[in-house]
Design a protein around this motif. Sequence first.
Motif: not given
Lengths: 457, 62
Positions: A243-244, A404-407, A439-442, B40-41
Amino acid sequence: MSVETETCSPVIAAPIAYSEGLQHRIRDRLRIERLRSGGGLLNRLALGLALVGPGLLVMLGDNDAGGVITYAQTGATYGLSLFIPLMIPLGFIAYLVQEMTIRLGAVTRRGHAEMIWKRYGKFWGAFSLIDLVAANILTLMTEFIGVRVASEIFRVPYLITIPFAFVLVTGVLVFLKYYTWERVSLFIAAFNLIFVPLTLLSHPDWSAIGRTFTGETGWVVPGGLFSASFLMLVSANIGTTIAPWQLFFQQSCVVDKGLLVKDIKASRRDLMLGVLGMVLVAVAIIVVAGQYLHALPNATSLDDDTVVHAIGAKLGQGAMVVFALGLLEAGLIAAIVITASTAWAIGEALDVPRSVNVSPHRSLYFYAPAVMGTAIAAGTLMLPNVPIGFLNLTVQVIATVFMPAAMLFLLMLLNDRELLGEHVNSHLRNALSISVMILLIVCNGLYGISAVFPNAL
Amino acid sequence: MTHDKSDLDAIAYSEGWHVPPPEVTCVILRPWQQAVFWGLRLYIIAMLAVMAVGFAQVAAGK
Protein backbone atom coordinates in the motif's frame (compact mmCIF):
# COMPACT_ATOMS: atom_id res chain seq x y z
CA MET A 1 19.37 21.96 3.37
CA SER A 2 17.90 19.61 5.91
CA VAL A 3 16.32 21.60 8.69
CA GLU A 4 17.73 19.28 11.31
CA THR A 5 21.29 19.77 10.21
CA GLU A 6 21.25 23.50 9.62
CA THR A 7 22.89 24.22 12.97
CA CYS A 8 25.77 21.80 12.42
CA SER A 9 29.15 23.32 11.84
CA PRO A 10 30.77 22.15 8.62
CA VAL A 11 34.26 22.66 10.10
CA ILE A 12 35.92 19.30 10.74
CA ALA A 13 37.07 18.67 14.30
CA ALA A 14 35.18 21.68 15.63
CA PRO A 15 32.50 21.03 18.28
CA ILE A 16 29.13 20.47 16.68
CA ALA A 17 25.94 22.22 17.82
CA TYR A 18 23.21 19.66 17.31
CA SER A 19 19.57 20.32 16.70
CA GLU A 20 17.28 18.38 19.01
CA GLY A 21 16.27 15.79 16.43
CA LEU A 22 19.79 15.20 15.16
CA GLN A 23 21.24 14.78 18.63
CA HIS A 24 18.82 11.96 19.45
CA ARG A 25 19.47 10.34 16.08
CA ILE A 26 23.23 10.39 16.65
CA ARG A 27 22.73 8.91 20.12
CA ASP A 28 20.83 6.08 18.44
CA ARG A 29 23.71 5.67 15.98
CA LEU A 30 26.23 5.58 18.81
CA ARG A 31 24.21 2.88 20.57
CA ILE A 32 24.37 0.73 17.44
CA GLU A 33 28.07 1.39 16.82
CA ARG A 34 28.98 0.42 20.38
CA LEU A 35 27.09 -2.84 19.98
CA ARG A 36 28.84 -3.39 16.65
CA SER A 37 32.27 -2.94 18.14
CA GLY A 38 31.56 -5.27 21.07
CA GLY A 39 31.94 -9.03 20.96
CA GLY A 40 30.02 -11.94 22.40
CA LEU A 41 26.75 -13.63 21.65
CA LEU A 42 24.64 -11.38 23.87
CA ASN A 43 26.14 -8.33 22.23
CA ARG A 44 25.38 -9.67 18.75
CA LEU A 45 21.86 -10.44 19.82
CA ALA A 46 21.44 -6.93 21.20
CA LEU A 47 22.81 -5.52 17.93
CA GLY A 48 20.37 -7.61 15.93
CA LEU A 49 17.50 -6.36 18.08
CA ALA A 50 18.70 -2.75 17.80
CA LEU A 51 18.82 -2.94 14.01
CA VAL A 52 15.33 -4.33 13.52
CA GLY A 53 12.53 -1.82 13.31
CA PRO A 54 11.31 -0.28 10.07
CA GLY A 55 10.98 -3.58 8.17
CA LEU A 56 9.23 -5.46 10.95
CA LEU A 57 6.95 -2.53 11.71
CA VAL A 58 5.94 -1.93 8.10
CA MET A 59 5.13 -5.58 7.40
CA LEU A 60 3.41 -6.41 10.70
CA GLY A 61 1.59 -3.07 10.49
CA ASP A 62 0.55 -4.23 7.04
CA ASN A 63 -1.44 -7.05 8.68
CA ASP A 64 -3.83 -4.43 9.97
CA ALA A 65 -7.41 -4.82 11.16
CA GLY A 66 -8.65 -4.43 7.59
CA GLY A 67 -6.11 -7.00 6.45
CA VAL A 68 -7.16 -9.48 9.13
CA ILE A 69 -10.76 -9.26 7.99
CA THR A 70 -9.80 -9.42 4.30
CA TYR A 71 -7.87 -12.65 4.97
CA ALA A 72 -10.84 -14.00 6.96
CA GLN A 73 -13.23 -13.08 4.12
CA THR A 74 -10.89 -14.82 1.68
CA GLY A 75 -10.79 -18.01 3.76
CA ALA A 76 -14.52 -17.91 4.39
CA THR A 77 -15.28 -17.48 0.69
CA TYR A 78 -12.85 -19.96 -0.87
CA GLY A 79 -11.90 -22.27 2.02
CA LEU A 80 -8.44 -23.85 1.95
CA SER A 81 -7.72 -22.66 -1.57
CA LEU A 82 -5.05 -21.23 -3.85
CA PHE A 83 -5.05 -18.06 -1.75
CA ILE A 84 -2.80 -19.91 0.76
CA PRO A 85 0.09 -20.52 -1.67
CA LEU A 86 -0.65 -17.10 -3.23
CA MET A 87 0.53 -15.46 -0.02
CA ILE A 88 4.12 -16.53 -0.77
CA PRO A 89 4.47 -14.60 -4.06
CA LEU A 90 2.65 -11.71 -2.39
CA GLY A 91 5.38 -11.79 0.27
CA PHE A 92 8.04 -11.61 -2.46
CA ILE A 93 6.20 -8.66 -4.03
CA ALA A 94 6.14 -6.89 -0.68
CA TYR A 95 9.89 -7.47 -0.25
CA LEU A 96 10.62 -6.32 -3.80
CA VAL A 97 8.76 -3.05 -3.31
CA GLN A 98 9.79 -2.24 0.24
CA GLU A 99 13.49 -3.02 -0.27
CA MET A 100 13.66 -0.12 -2.70
CA THR A 101 12.59 2.30 0.02
CA ILE A 102 15.45 1.06 2.23
CA ARG A 103 18.08 1.90 -0.40
CA LEU A 104 16.47 5.22 -1.25
CA GLY A 105 16.30 6.29 2.40
CA ALA A 106 19.75 5.04 3.40
CA VAL A 107 21.54 6.59 0.42
CA THR A 108 19.75 9.95 0.22
CA ARG A 109 18.99 10.33 3.97
CA ARG A 110 15.68 11.85 2.93
CA GLY A 111 12.09 10.65 3.25
CA HIS A 112 9.90 9.55 0.36
CA ALA A 113 7.64 12.60 0.21
CA GLU A 114 10.67 14.90 0.41
CA MET A 115 12.33 13.12 -2.51
CA ILE A 116 9.23 13.45 -4.69
CA TRP A 117 8.73 17.13 -3.80
CA LYS A 118 12.37 18.06 -4.29
CA ARG A 119 13.02 15.97 -7.41
CA TYR A 120 9.76 16.38 -9.32
CA GLY A 121 8.40 19.63 -7.90
CA LYS A 122 5.44 20.73 -5.82
CA PHE A 123 2.81 19.92 -8.42
CA TRP A 124 3.50 16.19 -8.54
CA GLY A 125 4.50 16.18 -4.90
CA ALA A 126 1.09 17.55 -3.94
CA PHE A 127 -0.64 14.85 -5.98
CA SER A 128 1.24 12.06 -4.27
CA LEU A 129 0.66 13.63 -0.85
CA ILE A 130 -3.09 14.02 -1.42
CA ASP A 131 -3.30 10.36 -2.51
CA LEU A 132 -1.40 9.30 0.58
CA VAL A 133 -3.34 11.36 3.10
CA ALA A 134 -6.73 10.35 1.65
CA ALA A 135 -5.78 6.66 1.61
CA ASN A 136 -4.29 6.92 5.12
CA ILE A 137 -7.44 8.43 6.64
CA LEU A 138 -9.58 5.74 5.00
CA THR A 139 -7.21 3.00 6.16
CA LEU A 140 -7.17 4.41 9.69
CA MET A 141 -10.95 4.05 9.73
CA THR A 142 -10.54 0.30 9.20
CA GLU A 143 -8.08 0.22 12.11
CA PHE A 144 -10.63 1.80 14.41
CA ILE A 145 -13.20 -0.72 13.13
CA GLY A 146 -10.91 -3.37 14.66
CA VAL A 147 -10.81 -1.48 17.94
CA ARG A 148 -14.58 -1.02 17.91
CA VAL A 149 -15.38 -4.66 17.25
CA ALA A 150 -12.85 -5.92 19.82
CA SER A 151 -14.24 -3.56 22.45
CA GLU A 152 -17.74 -4.93 21.84
CA ILE A 153 -16.41 -8.46 22.44
CA PHE A 154 -14.89 -7.33 25.74
CA ARG A 155 -18.14 -5.56 26.60
CA VAL A 156 -16.53 -2.14 26.86
CA PRO A 157 -18.40 0.67 25.08
CA TYR A 158 -16.60 1.76 21.92
CA LEU A 159 -17.25 5.35 22.91
CA ILE A 160 -14.61 4.70 25.59
CA THR A 161 -12.17 2.43 23.74
CA ILE A 162 -11.91 4.41 20.50
CA PRO A 163 -10.92 7.68 22.24
CA PHE A 164 -8.52 5.67 24.42
CA ALA A 165 -6.97 4.05 21.33
CA PHE A 166 -6.71 7.47 19.67
CA VAL A 167 -4.84 8.87 22.69
CA LEU A 168 -2.48 5.87 22.73
CA VAL A 169 -1.77 5.99 18.98
CA THR A 170 -1.11 9.72 18.87
CA GLY A 171 0.50 9.82 22.32
CA VAL A 172 3.32 7.43 21.40
CA LEU A 173 4.10 9.51 18.33
CA VAL A 174 3.92 12.91 20.01
CA PHE A 175 5.59 12.20 23.34
CA LEU A 176 8.16 9.46 22.67
CA LYS A 177 11.54 9.85 20.98
CA TYR A 178 12.29 7.67 17.98
CA TYR A 179 14.09 4.84 19.81
CA THR A 180 11.40 4.43 22.45
CA TRP A 181 8.62 4.91 19.88
CA GLU A 182 10.15 2.13 17.77
CA ARG A 183 10.60 -0.24 20.74
CA VAL A 184 7.05 0.34 22.02
CA SER A 185 5.68 -0.14 18.49
CA LEU A 186 7.68 -3.36 18.05
CA PHE A 187 6.35 -4.65 21.38
CA ILE A 188 2.76 -4.05 20.23
CA ALA A 189 3.53 -5.46 16.75
CA ALA A 190 4.80 -8.72 18.25
CA PHE A 191 1.25 -9.53 19.35
CA ASN A 192 0.33 -9.70 15.64
CA LEU A 193 1.72 -13.23 15.78
CA ILE A 194 -1.08 -14.25 18.17
CA PHE A 195 -2.99 -15.59 15.16
CA VAL A 196 -0.34 -18.27 14.55
CA PRO A 197 -0.83 -20.21 17.83
CA LEU A 198 -4.58 -19.68 17.52
CA THR A 199 -4.51 -21.49 14.18
CA LEU A 200 -2.11 -24.19 15.37
CA LEU A 201 -4.40 -24.97 18.32
CA SER A 202 -7.47 -25.08 16.07
CA HIS A 203 -6.44 -28.50 14.65
CA PRO A 204 -5.94 -27.37 11.05
CA ASP A 205 -6.33 -29.96 8.30
CA TRP A 206 -2.67 -30.16 7.30
CA SER A 207 -3.27 -32.51 4.38
CA ALA A 208 -5.83 -30.14 2.88
CA ILE A 209 -3.43 -27.24 3.38
CA GLY A 210 -0.69 -29.27 1.66
CA ARG A 211 -2.97 -29.96 -1.27
CA THR A 212 -3.43 -26.23 -1.84
CA PHE A 213 0.30 -26.06 -2.63
CA THR A 214 0.38 -29.07 -4.93
CA GLY A 215 -2.71 -28.07 -6.87
CA GLU A 216 -4.44 -31.41 -6.17
CA THR A 217 -7.56 -29.45 -5.38
CA GLY A 218 -7.40 -28.16 -8.94
CA TRP A 219 -7.27 -24.59 -7.67
CA VAL A 220 -10.89 -24.41 -8.69
CA VAL A 221 -12.48 -21.06 -7.94
CA PRO A 222 -16.26 -21.10 -7.56
CA GLY A 223 -17.64 -18.44 -9.86
CA GLY A 224 -14.51 -18.55 -12.03
CA LEU A 225 -11.24 -16.62 -12.17
CA PHE A 226 -12.98 -13.62 -13.72
CA SER A 227 -15.86 -13.34 -11.25
CA ALA A 228 -16.20 -9.97 -9.56
CA SER A 229 -15.98 -11.47 -6.09
CA PHE A 230 -12.76 -13.39 -6.89
CA LEU A 231 -11.06 -10.42 -8.56
CA MET A 232 -12.18 -8.16 -5.72
CA LEU A 233 -10.58 -10.48 -3.16
CA VAL A 234 -7.39 -10.76 -5.25
CA SER A 235 -7.20 -6.97 -5.46
CA ALA A 236 -7.97 -6.65 -1.75
CA ASN A 237 -5.28 -9.18 -0.82
CA ILE A 238 -2.72 -7.37 -2.95
CA GLY A 239 -3.94 -4.10 -1.45
CA THR A 240 -3.39 -5.36 2.05
CA THR A 241 0.12 -6.57 1.13
CA ILE A 242 1.47 -3.44 -0.57
CA ALA A 243 0.00 0.00 0.00
CA PRO A 244 1.23 3.56 -0.60
CA TRP A 245 1.62 4.34 3.12
CA GLN A 246 4.19 1.55 3.38
CA LEU A 247 6.53 3.26 0.90
CA PHE A 248 6.36 6.58 2.72
CA PHE A 249 6.56 4.96 6.14
CA GLN A 250 9.55 2.71 5.65
CA GLN A 251 11.73 5.25 3.86
CA SER A 252 11.09 7.95 6.45
CA CYS A 253 11.51 5.42 9.24
CA VAL A 254 14.92 4.40 7.82
CA VAL A 255 15.89 8.08 7.74
CA ASP A 256 14.63 8.86 11.25
CA LYS A 257 16.41 5.82 12.66
CA GLY A 258 19.58 7.18 11.06
CA LEU A 259 20.29 4.11 8.93
CA LEU A 260 23.04 4.54 6.36
CA VAL A 261 24.38 2.67 3.35
CA LYS A 262 26.37 0.35 5.61
CA ASP A 263 23.09 -0.67 7.32
CA ILE A 264 21.31 -1.70 4.11
CA LYS A 265 22.11 -5.40 4.56
CA ALA A 266 20.81 -5.39 8.14
CA SER A 267 17.71 -3.49 7.02
CA ARG A 268 17.05 -6.11 4.37
CA ARG A 269 17.19 -8.82 7.04
CA ASP A 270 14.79 -6.73 9.14
CA LEU A 271 12.43 -6.53 6.16
CA MET A 272 12.72 -10.27 5.45
CA LEU A 273 11.73 -10.99 9.05
CA GLY A 274 8.77 -8.67 8.66
CA VAL A 275 7.68 -10.30 5.39
CA LEU A 276 7.98 -13.75 6.98
CA GLY A 277 5.81 -12.60 9.89
CA MET A 278 3.30 -11.03 7.50
CA VAL A 279 2.97 -14.20 5.40
CA LEU A 280 2.72 -16.46 8.47
CA VAL A 281 -0.05 -14.37 10.00
CA ALA A 282 -1.93 -14.03 6.70
CA VAL A 283 -1.80 -17.78 6.07
CA ALA A 284 -2.81 -18.51 9.68
CA ILE A 285 -5.94 -16.35 9.35
CA ILE A 286 -6.88 -17.74 5.93
CA VAL A 287 -6.45 -21.29 7.25
CA VAL A 288 -8.58 -20.81 10.35
CA ALA A 289 -11.26 -18.98 8.38
CA GLY A 290 -11.03 -21.44 5.48
CA GLN A 291 -11.53 -24.38 7.78
CA TYR A 292 -14.18 -23.04 10.12
CA LEU A 293 -15.95 -20.14 8.38
CA HIS A 294 -16.07 -21.57 4.86
CA ALA A 295 -19.45 -21.32 3.19
CA LEU A 296 -20.86 -18.80 5.62
CA PRO A 297 -23.53 -16.83 3.78
CA ASN A 298 -22.37 -13.61 2.11
CA ALA A 299 -18.73 -14.47 2.93
CA THR A 300 -17.11 -11.83 0.68
CA SER A 301 -18.69 -9.04 2.70
CA LEU A 302 -18.38 -10.47 6.20
CA ASP A 303 -17.77 -7.72 8.70
CA ASP A 304 -15.42 -7.88 11.67
CA ASP A 305 -18.20 -8.58 14.14
CA THR A 306 -19.54 -11.55 12.16
CA VAL A 307 -16.04 -13.02 11.76
CA VAL A 308 -15.23 -12.78 15.47
CA HIS A 309 -18.58 -14.26 16.56
CA ALA A 310 -18.32 -17.04 13.97
CA ILE A 311 -14.89 -17.93 15.35
CA GLY A 312 -16.47 -18.04 18.82
CA ALA A 313 -19.31 -20.27 17.62
CA LYS A 314 -16.94 -22.75 15.95
CA LEU A 315 -13.89 -22.69 18.22
CA GLY A 316 -15.20 -21.49 21.56
CA GLN A 317 -15.12 -18.35 23.65
CA GLY A 318 -11.37 -18.55 24.27
CA ALA A 319 -10.59 -18.52 20.55
CA MET A 320 -13.00 -15.63 20.06
CA VAL A 321 -11.24 -13.60 22.76
CA VAL A 322 -7.81 -14.36 21.23
CA PHE A 323 -9.06 -13.39 17.75
CA ALA A 324 -10.55 -10.19 19.13
CA LEU A 325 -7.27 -9.38 20.89
CA GLY A 326 -5.43 -9.97 17.61
CA LEU A 327 -7.85 -7.69 15.81
CA LEU A 328 -7.39 -5.00 18.46
CA GLU A 329 -3.61 -5.27 18.21
CA ALA A 330 -3.70 -5.25 14.41
CA GLY A 331 -5.74 -2.05 14.49
CA LEU A 332 -3.50 -0.38 17.07
CA ILE A 333 -0.14 -1.13 15.45
CA ALA A 334 -1.36 -0.17 12.00
CA ALA A 335 -2.83 3.07 13.36
CA ILE A 336 0.51 3.85 15.02
CA VAL A 337 2.58 3.35 11.86
CA ILE A 338 0.08 4.96 9.49
CA THR A 339 -0.18 8.03 11.73
CA ALA A 340 3.62 8.23 11.67
CA SER A 341 3.68 7.94 7.88
CA THR A 342 1.26 10.86 7.58
CA ALA A 343 3.35 12.95 9.96
CA TRP A 344 6.60 12.27 8.11
CA ALA A 345 5.09 12.86 4.66
CA ILE A 346 3.44 16.15 5.60
CA GLY A 347 6.49 17.30 7.56
CA GLU A 348 8.70 16.59 4.57
CA ALA A 349 6.33 18.34 2.17
CA LEU A 350 6.07 21.42 4.40
CA ASP A 351 9.85 21.33 5.00
CA VAL A 352 9.48 21.62 8.77
CA PRO A 353 11.54 19.68 11.36
CA ARG A 354 10.32 16.15 10.70
CA SER A 355 11.48 13.65 13.21
CA VAL A 356 9.85 11.71 16.00
CA ASN A 357 12.82 12.97 18.01
CA VAL A 358 11.62 16.58 17.78
CA SER A 359 9.43 17.89 20.60
CA PRO A 360 5.86 18.82 19.62
CA HIS A 361 6.29 22.46 20.62
CA ARG A 362 9.17 22.72 18.15
CA SER A 363 7.34 21.16 15.22
CA LEU A 364 3.61 21.62 15.48
CA TYR A 365 3.15 21.21 11.73
CA PHE A 366 4.85 17.81 11.82
CA TYR A 367 2.52 16.37 14.44
CA ALA A 368 -0.75 18.32 14.11
CA PRO A 369 -1.92 17.19 10.62
CA ALA A 370 -1.26 13.53 11.45
CA VAL A 371 -3.11 13.80 14.76
CA MET A 372 -6.01 15.52 12.97
CA GLY A 373 -6.17 12.80 10.30
CA THR A 374 -6.28 10.10 12.96
CA ALA A 375 -8.91 12.08 14.88
CA ILE A 376 -11.13 12.22 11.76
CA ALA A 377 -10.86 8.44 11.36
CA ALA A 378 -11.52 7.77 15.04
CA GLY A 379 -14.41 10.26 15.10
CA THR A 380 -16.04 8.61 12.08
CA LEU A 381 -15.98 5.21 13.77
CA MET A 382 -17.71 6.66 16.82
CA LEU A 383 -20.78 7.34 14.68
CA PRO A 384 -23.51 4.75 15.32
CA ASN A 385 -24.36 3.47 11.83
CA VAL A 386 -21.10 3.16 9.94
CA PRO A 387 -21.22 0.53 7.11
CA ILE A 388 -18.28 -1.43 8.51
CA GLY A 389 -18.06 -4.41 6.11
CA PHE A 390 -18.46 -2.20 3.03
CA LEU A 391 -15.85 0.27 4.23
CA ASN A 392 -13.31 -2.42 5.04
CA LEU A 393 -13.04 -4.09 1.64
CA THR A 394 -13.38 -0.78 -0.21
CA VAL A 395 -10.31 0.58 1.55
CA GLN A 396 -8.17 -2.45 0.69
CA VAL A 397 -9.05 -2.16 -2.99
CA ILE A 398 -8.58 1.62 -3.03
CA ALA A 399 -5.02 1.04 -1.80
CA THR A 400 -4.28 -0.96 -4.96
CA VAL A 401 -5.75 1.80 -7.13
CA PHE A 402 -3.34 4.38 -5.70
CA MET A 403 -0.38 2.02 -5.72
CA PRO A 404 0.73 2.12 -9.41
CA ALA A 405 1.18 5.91 -9.31
CA ALA A 406 3.10 5.65 -6.03
CA MET A 407 5.26 2.86 -7.45
CA LEU A 408 6.04 4.86 -10.58
CA PHE A 409 7.55 7.67 -8.48
CA LEU A 410 9.49 5.06 -6.52
CA LEU A 411 10.82 3.43 -9.70
CA MET A 412 11.84 6.76 -11.22
CA LEU A 413 13.75 7.65 -8.07
CA LEU A 414 15.36 4.22 -7.93
CA ASN A 415 16.63 4.67 -11.48
CA ASP A 416 18.08 8.11 -10.83
CA ARG A 417 21.84 7.53 -10.90
CA GLU A 418 22.54 11.13 -9.86
CA LEU A 419 20.75 10.42 -6.58
CA LEU A 420 21.61 6.80 -5.93
CA GLY A 421 24.87 6.15 -7.77
CA GLU A 422 25.68 2.44 -7.68
CA HIS A 423 22.54 1.71 -5.66
CA VAL A 424 20.16 2.20 -8.58
CA ASN A 425 17.83 -0.64 -9.53
CA SER A 426 19.06 -3.52 -11.65
CA HIS A 427 17.26 -4.28 -14.93
CA LEU A 428 15.77 -7.40 -13.36
CA ARG A 429 14.37 -5.47 -10.42
CA ASN A 430 12.90 -2.85 -12.77
CA ALA A 431 11.29 -5.56 -14.88
CA LEU A 432 9.81 -7.25 -11.81
CA SER A 433 8.57 -3.93 -10.40
CA ILE A 434 6.94 -2.94 -13.68
CA SER A 435 5.32 -6.38 -13.79
CA VAL A 436 3.86 -5.77 -10.33
CA MET A 437 2.46 -2.42 -11.50
CA ILE A 438 0.91 -4.05 -14.54
CA LEU A 439 -0.49 -6.86 -12.37
CA LEU A 440 -2.15 -4.28 -10.11
CA ILE A 441 -3.65 -2.42 -13.05
CA VAL A 442 -4.82 -5.61 -14.81
CA CYS A 443 -6.38 -7.06 -11.63
CA ASN A 444 -8.24 -3.85 -10.96
CA GLY A 445 -9.17 -3.43 -14.61
CA LEU A 446 -10.57 -6.97 -14.84
CA TYR A 447 -12.40 -6.45 -11.59
CA GLY A 448 -13.84 -3.22 -12.96
CA ILE A 449 -14.99 -4.86 -16.20
CA SER A 450 -16.48 -7.87 -14.39
CA ALA A 451 -18.25 -5.59 -11.93
CA VAL A 452 -19.81 -3.27 -14.47
CA PHE A 453 -20.40 -5.91 -17.16
CA PRO A 454 -20.88 -9.19 -15.25
CA ASN A 455 -21.29 -11.24 -18.44
CA ALA A 456 -18.40 -9.74 -20.36
CA LEU A 457 -15.66 -12.13 -19.11
CA MET B 1 23.79 3.94 28.13
CA THR B 2 25.52 7.31 28.57
CA HIS B 3 27.17 9.26 25.83
CA ASP B 4 29.37 12.29 26.21
CA LYS B 5 29.68 15.09 23.69
CA SER B 6 32.99 13.89 22.28
CA ASP B 7 31.48 10.46 21.52
CA LEU B 8 28.64 12.11 19.68
CA ASP B 9 31.00 14.39 17.75
CA ALA B 10 33.20 11.46 16.80
CA ILE B 11 30.41 9.44 15.29
CA ALA B 12 28.89 12.55 13.70
CA TYR B 13 32.18 13.18 11.85
CA SER B 14 32.81 9.55 10.97
CA GLU B 15 29.35 9.02 9.54
CA GLY B 16 28.96 12.43 7.97
CA TRP B 17 26.18 13.78 10.19
CA HIS B 18 28.00 17.09 10.58
CA VAL B 19 27.13 18.03 7.01
CA PRO B 20 23.66 18.11 5.47
CA PRO B 21 22.79 15.45 2.92
CA PRO B 22 23.53 16.40 -0.71
CA GLU B 23 21.07 18.84 -2.24
CA VAL B 24 18.37 17.40 -4.46
CA THR B 25 17.72 19.47 -7.56
CA CYS B 26 14.37 19.56 -9.29
CA VAL B 27 14.05 17.92 -12.70
CA ILE B 28 11.23 18.44 -15.18
CA LEU B 29 9.32 15.30 -16.05
CA ARG B 30 9.67 14.32 -19.70
CA PRO B 31 6.49 14.49 -21.79
CA TRP B 32 6.06 10.69 -21.81
CA GLN B 33 6.47 10.61 -18.02
CA GLN B 34 3.84 13.32 -17.64
CA ALA B 35 1.54 11.41 -19.98
CA VAL B 36 1.94 8.24 -17.88
CA PHE B 37 1.23 10.12 -14.65
CA TRP B 38 -1.87 11.81 -16.11
CA GLY B 39 -2.95 8.42 -17.40
CA LEU B 40 -2.61 7.00 -13.89
CA ARG B 41 -4.69 9.86 -12.50
CA LEU B 42 -7.44 9.09 -15.00
CA TYR B 43 -7.10 5.42 -14.06
CA ILE B 44 -7.62 6.31 -10.37
CA ILE B 45 -10.75 8.34 -11.16
CA ALA B 46 -12.14 5.63 -13.45
CA MET B 47 -11.42 2.85 -10.95
CA LEU B 48 -13.00 4.73 -8.06
CA ALA B 49 -16.16 5.16 -10.14
CA VAL B 50 -16.12 1.50 -11.22
CA MET B 51 -15.54 0.39 -7.65
CA ALA B 52 -18.60 2.26 -6.47
CA VAL B 53 -20.70 0.43 -9.08
CA GLY B 54 -19.02 -2.91 -8.34
CA PHE B 55 -19.46 -2.80 -4.61
CA ALA B 56 -23.08 -1.82 -5.02
CA GLN B 57 -23.59 -4.91 -7.21
CA VAL B 58 -21.69 -7.26 -4.90
CA ALA B 59 -23.57 -5.88 -1.90
CA ALA B 60 -26.82 -6.50 -3.74
CA GLY B 61 -25.71 -10.11 -4.29
CA LYS B 62 -25.63 -9.92 -8.09
